[in-house]
Design a protein around this motif. Structure first.
Motif, PDB file in Angstrom:
ATOM      1  N   CYS A 109      34.867  38.780  25.548  1.00 40.83           N
ATOM      2  CA  CYS A 109      35.513  40.033  25.925  1.00 40.83           C
ATOM      3  C   CYS A 109      36.292  40.586  24.734  1.00 40.83           C
ATOM      4  O   CYS A 109      37.184  39.919  24.205  1.00 40.83           O
ATOM      5  CB  CYS A 109      36.467  39.802  27.100  1.00 40.83           C
ATOM      6  N   THR A 110      35.936  41.786  24.311  1.00 35.83           N
ATOM      7  CA  THR A 110      36.640  42.441  23.207  1.00 35.83           C
ATOM      8  C   THR A 110      37.314  43.735  23.668  1.00 35.83           C
ATOM      9  O   THR A 110      37.779  44.508  22.845  1.00 35.83           O
ATOM     10  CB  THR A 110      35.653  42.764  22.063  1.00 35.83           C
ATOM     11  N   HIS A 111      37.359  43.947  24.970  1.00 37.48           N
ATOM     12  CA  HIS A 111      37.924  45.170  25.531  1.00 37.48           C
ATOM     13  C   HIS A 111      39.450  45.083  25.642  1.00 37.48           C
ATOM     14  O   HIS A 111      40.003  43.997  25.709  1.00 37.48           O
ATOM     15  CB  HIS A 111      37.349  45.417  26.926  1.00 37.48           C
ATOM     16  N   ALA A 112      40.083  46.232  25.701  1.00 39.01           N
ATOM     17  CA  ALA A 112      41.518  46.284  25.972  1.00 39.01           C
ATOM     18  C   ALA A 112      41.727  45.961  27.444  1.00 39.01           C
ATOM     19  O   ALA A 112      41.053  46.511  28.315  1.00 39.01           O
ATOM     20  CB  ALA A 112      42.061  47.673  25.652  1.00 39.01           C
ATOM     21  N   GLY A 123      44.585  40.788  33.086  1.00 35.05           N
ATOM     22  CA  GLY A 123      43.221  40.458  32.695  1.00 35.05           C
ATOM     23  C   GLY A 123      42.206  41.499  33.117  1.00 35.05           C
ATOM     24  O   GLY A 123      41.043  41.438  32.747  1.00 35.05           O
ATOM     25  N   LYS A 124      42.651  42.507  33.871  1.00 35.85           N
ATOM     26  CA  LYS A 124      41.754  43.570  34.306  1.00 35.85           C
ATOM     27  C   LYS A 124      41.643  44.620  33.196  1.00 35.85           C
ATOM     28  O   LYS A 124      42.586  44.823  32.438  1.00 35.85           O
ATOM     29  CB  LYS A 124      42.269  44.211  35.586  1.00 35.85           C
ATOM     30  N   PRO A 125      40.509  45.304  33.085  1.00 37.85           N
ATOM     31  CA  PRO A 125      40.322  46.274  31.999  1.00 37.85           C
ATOM     32  C   PRO A 125      41.245  47.485  32.117  1.00 37.85           C
ATOM     33  O   PRO A 125      41.533  47.949  33.211  1.00 37.85           O
ATOM     34  CB  PRO A 125      38.862  46.691  32.134  1.00 37.85           C
ATOM     35  N   ARG A 126      41.718  47.955  30.969  1.00 39.21           N
ATOM     36  CA  ARG A 126      42.547  49.170  30.941  1.00 39.21           C
ATOM     37  C   ARG A 126      41.711  50.409  31.266  1.00 39.21           C
ATOM     38  O   ARG A 126      42.174  51.320  31.920  1.00 39.21           O
ATOM     39  CB  ARG A 126      43.201  49.336  29.582  1.00 39.21           C
ATOM     40  N   ASP A 127      40.476  50.428  30.778  1.00 40.83           N
ATOM     41  CA  ASP A 127      39.578  51.556  31.024  1.00 40.83           C
ATOM     42  C   ASP A 127      38.538  51.129  32.065  1.00 40.83           C
ATOM     43  O   ASP A 127      37.649  50.331  31.764  1.00 40.83           O
ATOM     44  CB  ASP A 127      38.888  51.968  29.729  1.00 40.83           C
ATOM     45  N   ASP A 187      36.011  52.570  33.093  1.00 43.09           N
ATOM     46  CA  ASP A 187      34.663  53.017  32.747  1.00 43.09           C
ATOM     47  C   ASP A 187      34.072  52.251  31.570  1.00 43.09           C
ATOM     48  O   ASP A 187      32.988  52.576  31.096  1.00 43.09           O
ATOM     49  CB  ASP A 187      34.672  54.513  32.421  1.00 43.09           C
ATOM     50  N   SER A 188      34.771  51.218  31.064  1.00 39.80           N
ATOM     51  CA  SER A 188      34.309  50.498  29.876  1.00 39.80           C
ATOM     52  C   SER A 188      33.169  49.529  30.172  1.00 39.80           C
ATOM     53  O   SER A 188      32.503  49.061  29.257  1.00 39.80           O
ATOM     54  CB  SER A 188      35.463  49.714  29.250  1.00 39.80           C
ATOM     55  N   GLY A 189      32.961  49.191  31.432  1.00 44.37           N
ATOM     56  CA  GLY A 189      31.926  48.227  31.775  1.00 44.37           C
ATOM     57  C   GLY A 189      32.414  46.792  31.696  1.00 44.37           C
ATOM     58  O   GLY A 189      31.659  45.853  31.902  1.00 44.37           O
ATOM     59  N   CYS A 190      33.694  46.609  31.412  1.00 41.43           N
ATOM     60  CA  CYS A 190      34.287  45.279  31.316  1.00 41.43           C
ATOM     61  C   CYS A 190      34.617  44.775  32.717  1.00 41.43           C
ATOM     62  O   CYS A 190      35.150  45.512  33.539  1.00 41.43           O
ATOM     63  CB  CYS A 190      35.556  45.338  30.472  1.00 41.43           C
ATOM     64  N   THR A 191      34.295  43.514  32.962  1.00 46.15           N
ATOM     65  CA  THR A 191      34.597  42.921  34.266  1.00 46.15           C
ATOM     66  C   THR A 191      35.964  42.246  34.272  1.00 46.15           C
ATOM     67  O   THR A 191      36.384  41.717  35.284  1.00 46.15           O
ATOM     68  CB  THR A 191      33.534  41.881  34.639  1.00 46.15           C
ATOM     69  N   GLY A 192      36.638  42.228  33.136  1.00 45.44           N
ATOM     70  CA  GLY A 192      37.939  41.582  33.019  1.00 45.44           C
ATOM     71  C   GLY A 192      37.787  40.193  32.426  1.00 45.44           C
ATOM     72  O   GLY A 192      36.698  39.656  32.315  1.00 45.44           O
ATOM     73  N   ARG A 193      38.909  39.638  32.024  1.00 46.50           N
ATOM     74  CA  ARG A 193      38.889  38.312  31.420  1.00 46.50           C
ATOM     75  C   ARG A 193      38.965  37.254  32.505  1.00 46.50           C
ATOM     76  O   ARG A 193      39.788  37.307  33.398  1.00 46.50           O
ATOM     77  CB  ARG A 193      40.052  38.161  30.448  1.00 46.50           C
ATOM     78  N   GLY A 194      38.087  36.272  32.404  1.00 49.62           N
ATOM     79  CA  GLY A 194      38.061  35.222  33.406  1.00 49.62           C
ATOM     80  C   GLY A 194      38.487  33.875  32.874  1.00 49.62           C
ATOM     81  O   GLY A 194      38.962  33.036  33.628  1.00 49.62           O
ATOM     82  N   SER A 195      38.321  33.650  31.564  1.00 49.93           N
ATOM     83  CA  SER A 195      38.673  32.365  30.977  1.00 49.93           C
ATOM     84  C   SER A 195      38.798  32.503  29.462  1.00 49.93           C
ATOM     85  O   SER A 195      38.577  33.578  28.914  1.00 49.93           O
ATOM     86  CB  SER A 195      37.623  31.313  31.340  1.00 49.93           C
ATOM     87  N   TYR A 196      39.148  31.403  28.818  1.00 54.62           N
ATOM     88  CA  TYR A 196      39.329  31.364  27.372  1.00 54.62           C
ATOM     89  C   TYR A 196      38.584  30.165  26.808  1.00 54.62           C
ATOM     90  O   TYR A 196      38.684  29.057  27.348  1.00 54.62           O
ATOM     91  CB  TYR A 196      40.813  31.258  27.009  1.00 54.62           C
TER      92      TYR A 196
END
Length: 81
Positions: free
Chosen positions: A18-21, A26-30, A32-41
């Motif tokens: 994940c490289t999204h803001a 952990g949820k995406p700021r945008d 509409d970015s298509g990011c599902t959010g961060r789930g792990s590291y």
């Protein structure tokens, strides 16, 4: 000898990087970015690749990062200067 880096990378739920803001939750700021959010590291080593299984919290990944980095230091040959 090449320099080895050990870093922590955030992952989506499908374990892609994940490289999204994102928000602190952990949820995406945008939305509409298509990011599902961060789930792990994951701990990523430039020499070994992914080290172990992904961790749910970044704070849990940091000891694994340090331990892996220390493992590389222990295998370095001693050089007198």
């Amino acid at each position: 000898m090449a320099r080895i880096s050990v870093r922590i990378a955030p992952l989506h739920l499908d374990r892609t990087q994940c490289t999204h803001a994102v928000r602190p939750s952990g949820k995406p700021r945008d939305p509409d970015s298509g990011c599902t959010g961060r789930g792990s590291y994951a701990v990523l080593c430039s020499d070994c690749g992914q080290v172990g299984e992904p961790h749910q919290l970044r704070a849990l990944a940091e000891p694994a990062q340090s331990a892996h980095r220390d493992g590389h230091k222990a295998t370095l040959p001693y050089t007198a200067r």
